[in-house]
Design an enzyme around this catalytic site. Structure first.
Site, PDB file in Angstrom:
ATOM      1  CB  SER A 184     107.099  45.764  54.920  1.00  0.00           C
ATOM      2  OG  SER A 184     106.669  44.433  54.742  1.00  0.00           O
ATOM      3  CG  HIS A 243     108.883  41.221  57.829  1.00  0.00           C
ATOM      4  ND1 HIS A 243     109.487  41.346  56.589  1.00  0.00           N
ATOM      5  CD2 HIS A 243     107.784  42.006  57.788  1.00  0.00           C
ATOM      6  CE1 HIS A 243     108.787  42.187  55.848  1.00  0.00           C
ATOM      7  NE2 HIS A 243     107.742  42.600  56.541  1.00  0.00           N
TER       8      HIS A 243
END
Length: 288
Positions: free
Chosen positions: A77, A180
């Site tokens: 990430s 996400h």
């Protein structure tokens, strides 16, 4: 033995990570404080707008203590931006500015929605099927038997009930929104403009994207994947498998913490998984 350096994402924070940054990279601490408007480490648990820049600084401080290079890098990430700095694609100041903006935009998107959250589901079972049935997104495929889902709170609660009835373990994550996932769409446009505005160079060593679980080809793809990553799943298990298929057998996590080190051990057999702190301790013992 081919090696890769790994850069963690959110939820890797440790109580002592600010001390390391202040000691090893006080310049980054000062810049992060300037960009955020206050010391992000003091409020790292208050939101992703503080956690992301703090973790970025801590991972680069960990890299500075490592004292070794690798044949590849990857980041989970937000860790992807630190990986790009390590690979020479992105200047540190630009990387930190992007991370700080990313954190602010994601925090704002989560707060404005007010209905999204994340749920970790642990165990062997058809978690992806449960996600489809309940209309939520697989946000992180972290390791075998460890998925994180994003979606509306009500849908996650219902899914959690079904998951526990099927013998799976669940844990709600204390985050501001459904990261996400499509819930983060309001953050995309401004972040895309910022990514386009910074200089992005061809990596000096291979960079594996956690969005595509593959090596990025050039600066254009790097920009695309960074923006795509705001609303797309983190394919961490698949990224580790791709690194392994490319010949990597030694994985070193910069830290803070050892979340990624554990995920390597859960995902791959017969590999070496270490933290930068363990490498430093081993070096000190050897030289004593």
């Amino acid at each position: 033995m081919s090696s890769a350096i790994l850069f963690p994402g959110q939820a890797s924070q440790t109580p002592d990570m600010r001390d390391l940054v202040a000691d090893v990279r006080p310049d980054l601490l000062a810049l992060a404080t300037e960009l955020v408007g206050e010391d992000p480490f003091a409020r790292v648990d208050d939101g992703t707008d503080y956690a992301q820049p703090a973790l970025f600084c801590a991972s680069l401080a960990g890299l500075a203590t490592l004292g070794e290079t690798a044949e590849a890098v990857a980041g989970h990430s937000l860790g992807e931006l630190a990986a790009l700095v390590a690979a020479g694609s992105l200047d540190e100041a630009d990387g930190l500015a992007l991370v700080a903006l990313r954190g602010r935009l994601m925090q704002r998107a989560g707060e404005s929605s007010g209905t999204g959250g994340m749920l970790a589901v642990l165990g062997a079972g058809d978690v992806a099927g449960l996600a489809r049935r309940h209309g939520v997104t697989v946000a992180n495929d972290n390791a075998p038997g460890q998925l994180v889902l994003s979606g509306d709170h009500e849908a996650l609660r219902a899914l959690g009930s079904d998951a526990r009835a099927a013998g799976l373990k669940t844990m709600a994550l204390g985050v501001a929104g459904a990261f996400h996932s499509p819930h983060m769409e309001p953050a995309v446009e401004e972040f895309a403009r910022a990514v386009e505005a910074v200089e992005m160079r061809q990596p000096l060593i291979p960079v594996y994207s956690c969005v595509s679980a593959a090596r990025v080809k050039d600066a254009a793809e790097i920009r695309f994947r960074l923006v795509e990553g705001i609303t797309s799943p983190v394919l961490w298990r698949q990224t580790l498998e791709a690194l392994h298929a490319a010949g990597v057998r030694r994985f070193v996590e910069t830290g803070p913490g050892k979340v990624l080190t554990r995920l390597v051990s859960r995902t791959l057999d017969e590999v070496e998984a270490l933290t930068a702190r363990q490498v430093a301790q081993s070096r000190a013992t050897t030289s004593a």
